[in-house]
Write an enzyme that holds these catalytic residues in place. Structure first.
Site, PDB file in Angstrom:
ATOM      1  N   ASN A   1     -10.519  -0.351   0.846  1.00 24.78           N
ATOM      2  CA  ASN A   1      -9.063  -0.249   0.734  1.00 24.78           C
ATOM      3  C   ASN A   1      -8.653  -0.582  -0.703  1.00 24.78           C
ATOM      4  O   ASN A   1      -8.772  -1.733  -1.133  1.00 24.78           O
ATOM      5  CB  ASN A   1      -8.431  -1.222   1.729  1.00 24.78           C
ATOM      6  CG  ASN A   1      -6.908  -1.175   1.710  1.00 24.78           C
ATOM      7  OD1 ASN A   1      -6.302  -0.563   0.849  1.00 24.78           O
ATOM      8  ND2 ASN A   1      -6.298  -1.858   2.668  1.00 24.78           N
TER       9      ASN A   1
ATOM     10  N   HIS B   1      -3.277   6.668   3.980  1.00 19.17           N
ATOM     11  CA  HIS B   1      -3.750   5.467   3.288  1.00 19.17           C
ATOM     12  C   HIS B   1      -5.111   5.074   3.873  1.00 19.17           C
ATOM     13  O   HIS B   1      -5.297   5.086   5.089  1.00 19.17           O
ATOM     14  CB  HIS B   1      -2.724   4.348   3.483  1.00 19.17           C
ATOM     15  CG  HIS B   1      -3.213   3.018   3.023  1.00 19.17           C
ATOM     16  ND1 HIS B   1      -3.784   2.822   1.796  1.00 19.17           N
ATOM     17  CD2 HIS B   1      -3.218   1.797   3.640  1.00 19.17           C
ATOM     18  CE1 HIS B   1      -4.127   1.554   1.669  1.00 19.17           C
ATOM     19  NE2 HIS B   1      -3.793   0.912   2.772  1.00 19.17           N
TER      20      HIS B   1
ATOM     21  N   CYS C   1       0.809  -1.225   0.000  1.00 20.50           N
ATOM     22  CA  CYS C   1       0.000   0.000   0.000  1.00 20.50           C
ATOM     23  C   CYS C   1       0.842   1.275   0.000  1.00 20.50           C
ATOM     24  O   CYS C   1       0.311   2.364  -0.228  1.00 20.50           O
ATOM     25  CB  CYS C   1      -0.953  -0.014   1.184  1.00 20.50           C
ATOM     26  SG  CYS C   1      -2.018  -1.467   1.163  1.00 20.50           S
TER      27      CYS C   1
HETATM   28  O1  UT7 Z   1      -3.513  -1.801   3.967  1.00 21.89           O
HETATM   29  C1  UT7 Z   1      -3.462  -2.530   5.155  1.00 21.89           C
HETATM   30  C2  UT7 Z   1      -4.522  -3.601   5.020  1.00 21.89           C
HETATM   31  N1  UT7 Z   1      -4.980  -4.208   6.191  1.00 21.89           N
HETATM   32  C3  UT7 Z   1      -5.779  -3.619   7.096  1.00 21.89           C
HETATM   33  O2  UT7 Z   1      -6.074  -2.475   7.074  1.00 21.89           O
HETATM   34  C4  UT7 Z   1      -6.350  -4.479   8.177  1.00 21.89           C
HETATM   35  C5  UT7 Z   1      -6.104  -3.950   9.532  1.00 21.89           C
HETATM   36  N2  UT7 Z   1      -6.988  -4.597  10.470  1.00 21.89           N
HETATM   37  C6  UT7 Z   1      -8.279  -4.253  10.604  1.00 21.89           C
HETATM   38  O3  UT7 Z   1      -8.734  -3.361   9.920  1.00 21.89           O
HETATM   39  C7  UT7 Z   1      -9.119  -4.965  11.621  1.00 21.89           C
HETATM   40  O4  UT7 Z   1      -8.286  -5.802  12.394  1.00 21.89           O
HETATM   41  C8  UT7 Z   1     -10.260  -5.769  10.980  1.00 21.89           C
HETATM   42  C9  UT7 Z   1     -11.284  -4.837  10.400  1.00 21.89           C
HETATM   43  C10 UT7 Z   1      -9.714  -6.696   9.895  1.00 21.89           C
HETATM   44  C11 UT7 Z   1     -10.951  -6.625  12.042  1.00 21.89           C
HETATM   45  O5  UT7 Z   1     -11.436  -5.813  13.096  1.00 21.89           O
HETATM   46  P1  UT7 Z   1     -11.159  -6.210  14.603  1.00 21.89           P
HETATM   47  O6  UT7 Z   1     -11.857  -5.217  15.440  1.00 21.89           O
HETATM   48  O7  UT7 Z   1      -9.674  -6.355  14.769  1.00 21.89           O
HETATM   49  O8  UT7 Z   1     -11.898  -7.576  14.714  1.00 21.89           O
HETATM   50  P2  UT7 Z   1     -11.307  -8.998  15.120  1.00 21.89           P
HETATM   51  O9  UT7 Z   1     -10.401  -9.523  14.054  1.00 21.89           O
HETATM   52  O10 UT7 Z   1     -10.753  -8.896  16.502  1.00 21.89           O
HETATM   53  O11 UT7 Z   1     -12.608  -9.883  15.140  1.00 21.89           O
HETATM   54  C12 UT7 Z   1     -13.635  -9.656  16.105  1.00 21.89           C
HETATM   55  C13 UT7 Z   1     -14.786 -10.593  15.786  1.00 21.89           C
HETATM   56  C14 UT7 Z   1     -14.343 -12.028  15.550  1.00 21.89           C
HETATM   57  O12 UT7 Z   1     -15.317 -12.880  16.093  1.00 21.89           O
HETATM   58  P3  UT7 Z   1     -15.049 -13.655  17.473  1.00 21.89           P
HETATM   59  O13 UT7 Z   1     -13.819 -14.481  17.210  1.00 21.89           O
HETATM   60  O14 UT7 Z   1     -14.819 -12.571  18.495  1.00 21.89           O
HETATM   61  O15 UT7 Z   1     -16.290 -14.438  17.673  1.00 21.89           O
HETATM   62  C15 UT7 Z   1     -14.363 -12.160  14.055  1.00 21.89           C
HETATM   63  O16 UT7 Z   1     -14.607 -13.481  13.626  1.00 21.89           O
HETATM   64  O17 UT7 Z   1     -15.426 -10.181  14.563  1.00 21.89           O
HETATM   65  C16 UT7 Z   1     -15.538 -11.290  13.695  1.00 21.89           C
HETATM   66  N3  UT7 Z   1     -15.498 -10.817  12.315  1.00 21.89           N
HETATM   67  C17 UT7 Z   1     -16.592 -10.436  11.657  1.00 21.89           C
HETATM   68  N4  UT7 Z   1     -17.873 -10.382  11.989  1.00 21.89           N
HETATM   69  C18 UT7 Z   1     -18.758  -9.940  11.085  1.00 21.89           C
HETATM   70  C19 UT7 Z   1     -14.409 -10.652  11.521  1.00 21.89           C
HETATM   71  N5  UT7 Z   1     -14.792 -10.182  10.325  1.00 21.89           N
HETATM   72  C20 UT7 Z   1     -16.133 -10.042  10.382  1.00 21.89           C
HETATM   73  C21 UT7 Z   1     -17.093  -9.574   9.459  1.00 21.89           C
HETATM   74  N6  UT7 Z   1     -18.390  -9.546   9.868  1.00 21.89           N
HETATM   75  N7  UT7 Z   1     -16.765  -9.162   8.214  1.00 21.89           N
END
Ligand code: UT7
Length: 331
Positions: free
Chosen positions: A288, A258, A116
């Site tokens: 993104n 970004h 990115c």
């Molecule tokens: O250019 C760089 C590219 N990468 C990024 O920008 C990614 C950076 N990371 C993030 O943006 C965040 O970490 C995410 C948006 C990917 C995830 O958000 P989070 O607040 O860190 O959520 P998490 O991974 O801690 O997941 C929390 C819960 C999980 O469920 P459990 O295990 O607590 O039951 C996930 O399975 O949310 C669940 N989950 C979803 N639920 C509904 C993960 N994705 C989804 C979804 N819809 N799309």
């Protein structure tokens, strides 16, 4: 007169017409509009149609930038295509765009692959080549077809990415010219390569039927790890580029980060002490788009008059690699 600096002449962007909303995704996988908005700020993204390719939007963004700058295709003497998702491994996206735009035969065209942070790496390369007199009109494109590399069954990643393209032309300048590029700082740390990766398709793991079945030809990411590194790195490199140039955050009119996730953007702005009204965002509309996020934001904010001549713009990016970068421009 030799150019002591380089400047950005104008911006162009292009997005596929097809809109994919959070509601559309919620019909395919176990997610919801509320979850995606709350955790990412994304409301919709654009997706290339079947038969459309990265080179289509890359060329369209380049054409828009050239038209806005009043630059003819025959004036372009270098193409830098910053991308992670070229049409194919060979030829490069740069070469494909060169042919599409009908640029002069012999004009060099190549790709820059730094996740990115790619478009800022392209600006840094263009700046050096312009100031040393190698080139006079460098087309710097950030363009992605990320939806082609997304595992549509993985809700952790598929909600985040979209397709899009942004472009500029970098040309010789003096220090007080409009659009002058003041500095770009770029960093990498390959030790953390595994936290965001596209495992199959290279020499380490060819795209065998088994790899494809396991979706290893798609983006894999440890979201929380990426998030933590992204916030730290973007804050540090923003402060670094300001300090190197004797500037402070108070001098900055626009922060153009970004666009990966609104929460990351807000966390970086908060730690820097940058008020929300000076932070440019378009992640809600496009998700993104990796190398395209900064040039498309610049295009939008400049076209509607929010970014004005004479204003200081701080740009910061972070991505897989890891790579991170920051640039300063006085529009
Ligand atoms: O250019 C760089 C590219 N990468 C990024 O920008 C990614 C950076 N990371 C993030 O943006 C965040 O970490 C995410 C948006 C990917 C995830 O958000 P989070 O607040 O860190 O959520 P998490 O991974 O801690 O997941 C929390 C819960 C999980 O469920 P459990 O295990 O607590 O039951 C996930 O399975 O949310 C669940 N989950 C979803 N639920 C509904 C993960 N994705 C989804 C979804 N819809 N799309």
């Amino acid at each position: 007169m030799t150019a002591t600096h380089s400047r950005l002449l104008a911006f162009g962007s292009a997005f596929p017409e097809r809109v994919l909303t959070n509601h559309d995704l919620a019909q395919r996988i176990d997610t919801s509009d509320a979850w995606i908005r709350e955790r990412t700020g994304i409301e919709q993204r654009r997706q290339l149609a079947d038969g459309e390719n990265n080179s289509d939007i890359a060329a369209a963004a380049a054409q828009a930038a050239m038209a806005r700058a009043g630059i003819d295709a025959s004036d372009i003497d270098l193409v830098l295509a910053c991308t992670n998702t070229p049409d194919r491994w060979l030829p490069s996206l740069g070469a494909a765009v060169q042919a599409r735009l009908g640029l002069r035969a012999g004009v060099p065209a190549y790709d820059i692959v730094t996740a990115c942070a790619g478009w800022l790496a392209g600006l840094q390369t263009a700046d050096a080549l312009v100031r040393t007199g190698h080139h006079r009109h460098v087309l710097v494109i950030g363009s992605e077809a990320l939806t082609r590399f997304v595992d549509w069954s993985d809700r952790n990643t598929c909600v985040l990415f979209g397709d899009g393209a942004g472009a500029t032309i970098v040309a010789p300048a003096q220090a007080d010219d409009g659009g002058v590029l003041i500095d770009v700082r770029l960093h990498s740390d390959g030790r953390y390569g595994d936290i965001m990766t596209l495992p199959a398709g290279g020499t380490a793991m060819p795209t065998t039927p088994e790899a494809a079945t396991r979706r290893l030809n798609c983006i894999h990411m440890d979201g929380r790890e990426v998030y933590a590194h992204a916030v730290r790195a973007m804050v540090e490199v923003s402060q670094e580029v300001l300090t190197r140039n004797g500037l402070t955050l108070g001098d900055v009119d626009w922060f153009v980060p970004h666009q990966a996730n609104l929460r990351i953007i807000q966390a970086v702005a908060r730690r820097l002490g940058m008020p929300a009204e000076r932070v440019a965002t378009n992640v809600h509309k496009y998700g993104n788009t990796s190398t395209a996020t900064i040039p498309t934001c610049l295009q939008e904010y400049e076209a509607d008059g929010r970014i004005r001549r004479g204003q200081l713009v701080l740009m910061t990016a972070f991505g897989g690699g890891l790579t991170w970068a920051s640039g300063l421009m006085r529009w």
